[in-house]
Design a protein around this motif. Sequence first.
Motif, PDB file in Angstrom:
ATOM      1  N   PRO A   1       0.807  -1.226   0.000  1.00 41.91           N
ATOM      2  CA  PRO A   1       0.000   0.000   0.000  1.00 41.91           C
ATOM      3  C   PRO A   1       0.838   1.273   0.000  1.00 41.91           C
ATOM      4  O   PRO A   1       0.513   2.244  -0.683  1.00 41.91           O
ATOM      5  CB  PRO A   1      -0.821  -0.126   1.298  1.00 41.91           C
ATOM      6  N   LEU A   2       1.940   1.264   0.782  1.00 42.40           N
ATOM      7  CA  LEU A   2       2.814   2.428   0.788  1.00 42.40           C
ATOM      8  C   LEU A   2       3.465   2.619  -0.575  1.00 42.40           C
ATOM      9  O   LEU A   2       3.569   3.749  -1.081  1.00 42.40           O
ATOM     10  CB  LEU A   2       3.891   2.273   1.860  1.00 42.40           C
ATOM     11  N   LEU A   3       3.899   1.515  -1.193  1.00 47.79           N
ATOM     12  CA  LEU A   3       4.525   1.581  -2.508  1.00 47.79           C
ATOM     13  C   LEU A   3       3.538   2.077  -3.559  1.00 47.79           C
ATOM     14  O   LEU A   3       3.867   2.939  -4.380  1.00 47.79           O
ATOM     15  CB  LEU A   3       5.067   0.200  -2.885  1.00 47.79           C
ATOM     16  N   MET A   4       2.319   1.534  -3.512  1.00 50.41           N
ATOM     17  CA  MET A   4       1.313   1.937  -4.492  1.00 50.41           C
ATOM     18  C   MET A   4       0.970   3.418  -4.341  1.00 50.41           C
ATOM     19  O   MET A   4       0.843   4.146  -5.331  1.00 50.41           O
ATOM     20  CB  MET A   4       0.058   1.085  -4.335  1.00 50.41           C
ATOM     21  N   GLY A   5       0.803   3.868  -3.092  1.00 46.61           N
ATOM     22  CA  GLY A   5       0.510   5.278  -2.870  1.00 46.61           C
ATOM     23  C   GLY A   5       1.634   6.180  -3.344  1.00 46.61           C
ATOM     24  O   GLY A   5       1.395   7.210  -3.984  1.00 46.61           O
ATOM     25  N   ALA A   6       2.884   5.782  -3.054  1.00 48.41           N
ATOM     26  CA  ALA A   6       4.025   6.593  -3.466  1.00 48.41           C
ATOM     27  C   ALA A   6       4.167   6.617  -4.993  1.00 48.41           C
ATOM     28  O   ALA A   6       4.420   7.672  -5.588  1.00 48.41           O
ATOM     29  CB  ALA A   6       5.302   6.053  -2.820  1.00 48.41           C
ATOM     30  N   LEU A   7       4.000   5.447  -5.631  1.00 46.06           N
ATOM     31  CA  LEU A   7       4.125   5.378  -7.085  1.00 46.06           C
ATOM     32  C   LEU A   7       3.038   6.192  -7.778  1.00 46.06           C
ATOM     33  O   LEU A   7       3.304   6.889  -8.759  1.00 46.06           O
ATOM     34  CB  LEU A   7       4.067   3.917  -7.555  1.00 46.06           C
ATOM     35  N   TYR A   8       1.821   6.105  -7.253  1.00 50.45           N
ATOM     36  CA  TYR A   8       0.752   6.872  -7.887  1.00 50.45           C
ATOM     37  C   TYR A   8       0.978   8.373  -7.704  1.00 50.45           C
ATOM     38  O   TYR A   8       0.747   9.165  -8.625  1.00 50.45           O
ATOM     39  CB  TYR A   8      -0.617   6.494  -7.328  1.00 50.45           C
ATOM     40  N   GLY A   9       1.474   8.755  -6.525  1.00 53.94           N
ATOM     41  CA  GLY A   9       1.756  10.165  -6.303  1.00 53.94           C
ATOM     42  C   GLY A   9       2.835  10.685  -7.233  1.00 53.94           C
ATOM     43  O   GLY A   9       2.790  11.842  -7.664  1.00 53.94           O
ATOM     44  N   ALA A  10       3.803   9.817  -7.579  1.00 49.69           N
ATOM     45  CA  ALA A  10       4.912  10.240  -8.434  1.00 49.69           C
ATOM     46  C   ALA A  10       4.605  10.110  -9.921  1.00 49.69           C
ATOM     47  O   ALA A  10       5.069  10.916 -10.733  1.00 49.69           O
ATOM     48  CB  ALA A  10       6.164   9.427  -8.093  1.00 49.69           C
ATOM     49  N   MET A  11       3.828   9.068 -10.300  1.00 48.58           N
ATOM     50  CA  MET A  11       3.655   8.746 -11.720  1.00 48.58           C
ATOM     51  C   MET A  11       2.205   8.784 -12.190  1.00 48.58           C
ATOM     52  O   MET A  11       1.935   8.602 -13.373  1.00 48.58           O
ATOM     53  CB  MET A  11       4.226   7.348 -12.001  1.00 48.58           C
ATOM     54  N   SER A  12       1.255   8.970 -11.258  1.00 52.11           N
ATOM     55  CA  SER A  12      -0.181   8.942 -11.595  1.00 52.11           C
ATOM     56  C   SER A  12      -0.568   7.636 -12.285  1.00 52.11           C
ATOM     57  O   SER A  12      -1.420   7.606 -13.183  1.00 52.11           O
ATOM     58  CB  SER A  12      -0.560  10.140 -12.480  1.00 52.11           C
ATOM     59  N   SER A  13       0.078   6.539 -11.865  1.00 52.78           N
ATOM     60  CA  SER A  13      -0.206   5.225 -12.449  1.00 52.78           C
ATOM     61  C   SER A  13       0.146   4.141 -11.436  1.00 52.78           C
ATOM     62  O   SER A  13       1.114   4.267 -10.675  1.00 52.78           O
ATOM     63  CB  SER A  13       0.618   5.015 -13.722  1.00 52.78           C
ATOM     64  N   TYR A  14      -0.671   3.068 -11.455  1.00 54.94           N
ATOM     65  CA  TYR A  14      -0.420   1.917 -10.586  1.00 54.94           C
ATOM     66  C   TYR A  14       0.283   0.773 -11.331  1.00 54.94           C
ATOM     67  O   TYR A  14       0.509  -0.288 -10.756  1.00 54.94           O
ATOM     68  CB  TYR A  14      -1.738   1.384 -10.035  1.00 54.94           C
ATOM     69  N   ALA A  15       0.590   0.971 -12.604  1.00 52.90           N
ATOM     70  CA  ALA A  15       1.074  -0.131 -13.443  1.00 52.90           C
ATOM     71  C   ALA A  15       2.360  -0.739 -12.895  1.00 52.90           C
ATOM     72  O   ALA A  15       2.514  -1.969 -12.855  1.00 52.90           O
ATOM     73  CB  ALA A  15       1.281   0.356 -14.874  1.00 52.90           C
ATOM     74  N   LEU A  16       3.296   0.092 -12.469  1.00 50.14           N
ATOM     75  CA  LEU A  16       4.591  -0.431 -12.024  1.00 50.14           C
ATOM     76  C   LEU A  16       4.441  -1.285 -10.766  1.00 50.14           C
ATOM     77  O   LEU A  16       5.090  -2.322 -10.620  1.00 50.14           O
ATOM     78  CB  LEU A  16       5.557   0.729 -11.767  1.00 50.14           C
ATOM     79  N   GLY A  17       3.569  -0.879  -9.847  1.00 54.75           N
ATOM     80  CA  GLY A  17       3.343  -1.659  -8.641  1.00 54.75           C
ATOM     81  C   GLY A  17       2.764  -3.029  -8.940  1.00 54.75           C
ATOM     82  O   GLY A  17       3.175  -4.038  -8.349  1.00 54.75           O
ATOM     83  N   LEU A  18       1.805  -3.100  -9.860  1.00 53.08           N
ATOM     84  CA  LEU A  18       1.206  -4.388 -10.230  1.00 53.08           C
ATOM     85  C   LEU A  18       2.192  -5.254 -11.003  1.00 53.08           C
ATOM     86  O   LEU A  18       2.211  -6.480 -10.843  1.00 53.08           O
ATOM     87  CB  LEU A  18      -0.065  -4.148 -11.030  1.00 53.08           C
ATOM     88  N   ALA A  19       3.028  -4.641 -11.809  1.00 52.92           N
ATOM     89  CA  ALA A  19       4.061  -5.407 -12.511  1.00 52.92           C
ATOM     90  C   ALA A  19       5.050  -6.010 -11.517  1.00 52.92           C
ATOM     91  O   ALA A  19       5.506  -7.151 -11.682  1.00 52.92           O
ATOM     92  CB  ALA A  19       4.788  -4.505 -13.503  1.00 52.92           C
ATOM     93  N   ALA A  20       5.354  -5.264 -10.457  1.00 46.53           N
ATOM     94  CA  ALA A  20       6.250  -5.792  -9.425  1.00 46.53           C
ATOM     95  C   ALA A  20       5.630  -7.000  -8.732  1.00 46.53           C
ATOM     96  O   ALA A  20       6.322  -7.979  -8.416  1.00 46.53           O
ATOM     97  CB  ALA A  20       6.570  -4.700  -8.408  1.00 46.53           C
ATOM     98  N   LEU A  21       4.309  -6.971  -8.507  1.00 42.87           N
ATOM     99  CA  LEU A  21       3.633  -8.120  -7.913  1.00 42.87           C
ATOM    100  C   LEU A  21       3.768  -9.352  -8.802  1.00 42.87           C
ATOM    101  O   LEU A  21       4.009 -10.466  -8.312  1.00 42.87           O
ATOM    102  CB  LEU A  21       2.155  -7.801  -7.688  1.00 42.87           C
ATOM    103  N   ALA A  22       3.644  -9.176 -10.114  1.00 41.05           N
ATOM    104  CA  ALA A  22       3.787 -10.308 -11.033  1.00 41.05           C
ATOM    105  C   ALA A  22       5.181 -10.906 -10.958  1.00 41.05           C
ATOM    106  O   ALA A  22       5.347 -12.142 -10.940  1.00 41.05           O
ATOM    107  CB  ALA A  22       3.474  -9.849 -12.465  1.00 41.05           C
ATOM    108  N   VAL A  23       6.204 -10.062 -10.896  1.00 42.75           N
ATOM    109  CA  VAL A  23       7.589 -10.553 -10.821  1.00 42.75           C
ATOM    110  C   VAL A  23       7.819 -11.315  -9.521  1.00 42.75           C
ATOM    111  O   VAL A  23       8.429 -12.397  -9.511  1.00 42.75           O
ATOM    112  CB  VAL A  23       8.571  -9.365 -10.941  1.00 42.75           C
TER     113      VAL A  23
END
Length: 393
Positions: free
Chosen positions: A342-364
């Motif tokens: 949740p912290l990662l997703m919130g930080a990534l969205y605040g920086a990039m306005s996208s959740y894609a990178l966080g979900l890709a990390a979950l897949a890896v």
Amino acid sequence: MLGLATVGFALNFWAWALLSPLGPRFKDDLGLSAFQQALLVAVPVVVGSIGRIPVGALTDRFGGRVMFPLVSAVTIVPVLFLGLIGTTSLAALLVGGFFLGVGGTAFAVGVPFVNLWFPPERRGLAIGIFGAGMGGTAISALTTVDLVERSGVATPFVVTAVVLAVYAVVAALLLRDAPGRTVPTGSLGGRLAATARLPITWQASALYAVAFGGFVAFSVYLPAYLGTAYGLAQADAADRMAGFVLLAVVMRPVGGWLSDRVGPVRVLVACLAVVAVGAVVQAFTPVLMPWGTIAFLAMAAALGAGSGAVFALVALLAPADKVGSVTGVVGAAGGLGGFVPPLLMGALYGAMSSYALGLAALAVVALASLLFTTTVVRRAVHARADRGEGPTP
């Protein structure tokens, strides 16, 4: 005893999850940033996770008959604090959320308690049924927002406190530890050190950080994600989160039951593969109906069944007098696995306005865990079978 333990787990998890459905409301009322909202819902998770380590060891020593009523009674204090005076500032919410984490430690009480009541060939299903008590988060998701809108912000907290008090009394009167329970000797620190030397402790911890950690992360952050990514209203997002939780809850005993029959390794491999595919699909933020819904429900089913399979693995490989201690460490890993996303997703969205990178990390991470399961964990189960101490995986 299984029924009483499952109810206790569900009620404590209900309390543990009270802040998550109200995250969007507190964000608007207090002007919180996306990161502050994520921190608010994540604090009970991390405290409840770390607290499982000593609580699991204490359960090995004192038994579930003592620990279940104790944990339930202690959880009442932060619940009432939050409901009556703790929702007026971020600082008060964080303090209340910190101590609310005590409710999350109930898991480390129930697993060793239930484990000793069943023979090895039925422990996967029994612990899976107990694990369905994580559906307490769904109770919170379905009732908290509605109760606040109808009767004020204090109402869900007061209701939960009353229910916990009733359960603490009932548990103190009715719970019994399994006959022949072995009480470990030695200091708490010594027993935890011995637990840390067991390979199963770290193998199961790694897998549970992904399986249960993924469940916890989605259950606390999904309302915020759906509101931001798809523009859903608070109540609609909470209802969809409840559906995610309920499916995972139903699948947890299924994962334990399948593990009793085909082995936990096979179940984990299948579940991790589904999580990886679902995360890849959702990384592209497809339309919510049907593709986003299908992706989330598939991941919910896989994370629930995978969580059940991990503790079938613990029941298979952990020494009987250390199940509580192992459960505490593994449970902590699972909760911490739910704290970071949740912290990662919130930080990534605040920086990039996208959740894609966080979900890709979950897949890896899911694919790496699948590889770990098919190599290291499979060898450990085979070694036990070769010694004549368990079934062939």
